[in-house]
Each structure stands twice: as C-alpha cells, then as structure tokens.
Design an enzyme around this catalytic site. Sequence first.
Site, PDB file in Angstrom:
ATOM      1  CG  ASN A  12     -33.074  77.508  52.945  1.00 55.08           C
ATOM      2  OD1 ASN A  12     -32.848  78.503  53.630  1.00 55.08           O
ATOM      3  ND2 ASN A  12     -32.112  76.743  52.446  1.00 55.08           N
ATOM      4  CE  LYS A  14     -31.475  78.217  49.162  1.00 58.62           C
ATOM      5  NZ  LYS A  14     -30.956  77.683  47.901  1.00 58.62           N
ATOM      6  CG  HIS A  98     -28.601  74.128  52.117  1.00 57.59           C
ATOM      7  ND1 HIS A  98     -27.918  74.641  51.034  1.00 57.59           N
ATOM      8  CD2 HIS A  98     -29.907  74.079  51.767  1.00 57.59           C
ATOM      9  CE1 HIS A  98     -28.810  74.901  50.072  1.00 57.59           C
ATOM     10  NE2 HIS A  98     -30.012  74.574  50.486  1.00 57.59           N
ATOM     11  CD  GLU A 100     -27.471  77.507  48.878  1.00 59.04           C
ATOM     12  OE1 GLU A 100     -27.912  78.108  49.876  1.00 59.04           O
ATOM     13  OE2 GLU A 100     -28.171  77.298  47.855  1.00 59.04           O
ATOM     14  CD  GLU A 170     -32.343  71.335  49.358  1.00 62.04           C
ATOM     15  OE1 GLU A 170     -33.379  71.954  49.123  1.00 62.04           O
ATOM     16  OE2 GLU A 170     -31.325  71.881  49.812  1.00 62.04           O
ATOM     17  N   GLY A 176     -31.544  76.359  42.604  1.00 62.95           N
ATOM     18  CA  GLY A 176     -31.435  77.716  42.071  1.00 62.95           C
ATOM     19  C   GLY A 176     -31.184  77.770  40.569  1.00 62.95           C
ATOM     20  CB  SER A 216     -35.639  74.237  40.441  1.00 63.16           C
ATOM     21  OG  SER A 216     -34.392  74.902  40.327  1.00 63.16           O
TER      22      SER A 216
HETATM   23  P1  13P Z   1     -34.317  76.600  45.043  1.00 61.03           P
HETATM   24  O1  13P Z   1     -35.735  76.187  45.348  1.00 61.03           O
HETATM   25  O2  13P Z   1     -34.174  78.085  44.915  1.00 61.03           O
HETATM   26  O3  13P Z   1     -33.736  75.837  43.917  1.00 61.03           O
HETATM   27  O4  13P Z   1     -33.454  76.225  46.361  1.00 61.03           O
HETATM   28  C1  13P Z   1     -33.548  74.956  46.881  1.00 61.03           C
HETATM   29  C2  13P Z   1     -32.850  74.922  48.175  1.00 61.03           C
HETATM   30  O5  13P Z   1     -31.637  74.978  48.241  1.00 61.03           O
HETATM   31  C3  13P Z   1     -33.657  74.804  49.400  1.00 61.03           C
HETATM   32  O6  13P Z   1     -32.876  74.520  50.508  1.00 61.03           O
END
Ligand code: 13P
Length: 256
Positions: A12, A14, A98, A100, A170, A176, A216
């Site tokens: 992803n 982002k 997601h 976010e 997740e 992150g 992560s």
């Molecule tokens: P990270 O791998 O940067 O923690 O992000 C995970 C994520 O949100 C994938 O959709």
Amino acid sequence: MNKNRIPMIAGNWKMHLNAKEAGELALALKKGLDPDLRHEVLIAPTYTNLAAVREALSGSKIILSSQDVHWEEKGAFTGAVSPAQILDAGCTHAIIGHSERRKIFGESDEVVNKKMKAALAHNIVPVLCIGETLEEREAQQTYRVLETQLAGAFAGLKAGEVARVVIAYEPVWAIGTGKTATPEQAQDAHTFVRKQMEKLYGGDYAAGVRILYGGSVKADNIDTLMAKPDIDGALVGGESLKADKFLRVIHFQEVL
Ligand code: 13P
C-alpha cells in the site's frame, strides 16, 4: 501460511511518490520478481500514479489495486473515484476500509459496507481492512471491534458474492509505528477473524478466505509472521516503498 491458501503480499503506497517514482518502483519490482513465484503480489499506488504503474507492470503478474473506491456509479461526488473508473485505470482490486480512511476521513462500517457492495457488483476484489486501536486492545475490546467491523462490512452480502474477498487484519497501533504485532498476537487475531467468517459463511468459506497481516511488516519480520498457519500474507506500507526491502518481503521464507 497454509498450503491450501495462496499467499498474497500487498504493498500500500498510500500518499507517497510521484508518477515517475511510482513507475520506477513498479518496474524494479517486476524485474526482481522470481518468475516461478506461486503467490500473488499486489500494489496499490495513489490514483494519480495508476497509469504510470500500469504501464510499468505491463506483462507482469503483479496485481494493480486502488487504495479506495466510492460506492456511487457517477455524479456530483467531488474527489471520489467510481468502481468503473478504477477498472478503467486497470485495477482489479481495491483496498476498502483502511484504518486511515476510517480515522482521518470518518468512514463508518456502513460506508465500508457500501464500498464492499459496489466493488463486488463490479467484480472488483476488495481487500477489506479491519483492526483495533491501542485503547481498544488495552480495554480488551479487540475481538468485539473485529466482530463489529466484519459484521458491518459484510452486512447483506451472500456467500456467493464474497468468494474472492481478501481480509487484512491491521492493528492500528502497529501501523507506521515500527511496533509489529508478534506472530502470536497476529495468529490469535487471525484465528478469531476466521471463526467469525465461519459464523457468517460457513466452514468451507472460512477455510479458504485469505487473511493478511498489516502493521510494520518488514523484510526482517515477515518470515516469522508467515510461519503462522492463519497468516496468509501481508499488507505492507512503508517497507513496500523500497524495492529491495519489498522484494525480500515478497520472497519470504517461512521460519518457525
Ligand atoms: P506500515 O507497514 O507502514 O506500518 O503500514 C501498514 C499499512 O497501513 C498497510 O496498509
């Protein structure tokens, strides 16, 4: 992983990279991919980079996905992208729900459900994201949150419609932050998710549905995660932006 389910490693991207950088990264992944690799690899670039990535991926088995999709067909929905538009851009999959999107953009389970329905109606494979926050985990609410998010996302959908859905667990506290869930924590949540899917759609469905772990995931922790029987792959953020690291994640080796 379980040999009866095809693993999926998904990146992803982002809101990162410009079109040139995204195309270059996609090309590096295409070139670095083991031609005999049996599992699925997916990348989800920003909408504006889909064309460049699509071109770079031509002739490759890497799956192109959007990071979201709107539920309406067309009309006055400024900023939104319809299912037909993401198909037209070459996507076969869409990340939906997601954390976010849920947190920053206020997406509810009802919205996630509308997006699931719209994607499936257009034969787009949803990569449905679920997961608890740190507060929810500390308050022993993890299972309740996962149950609610799953029931919400799948509301009104029949078994025949959801056959290809991929679920990504997740935990928000691991995204992150560099704080990966331990393989045991992830396995525990995945077992719960699979049980919920059994309740919703029966044992055969639950045995076949793929559940990815996200939060992560790195080149140096993928191997132990993939050794767990109910972890069927990974949804990777930061580490998917570096070709060498993401290629290592893609070519994981199970380590018990
Ligand atoms: P990270 O791998 O940067 O923690 O992000 C995970 C994520 O949100 C994938 O959709």
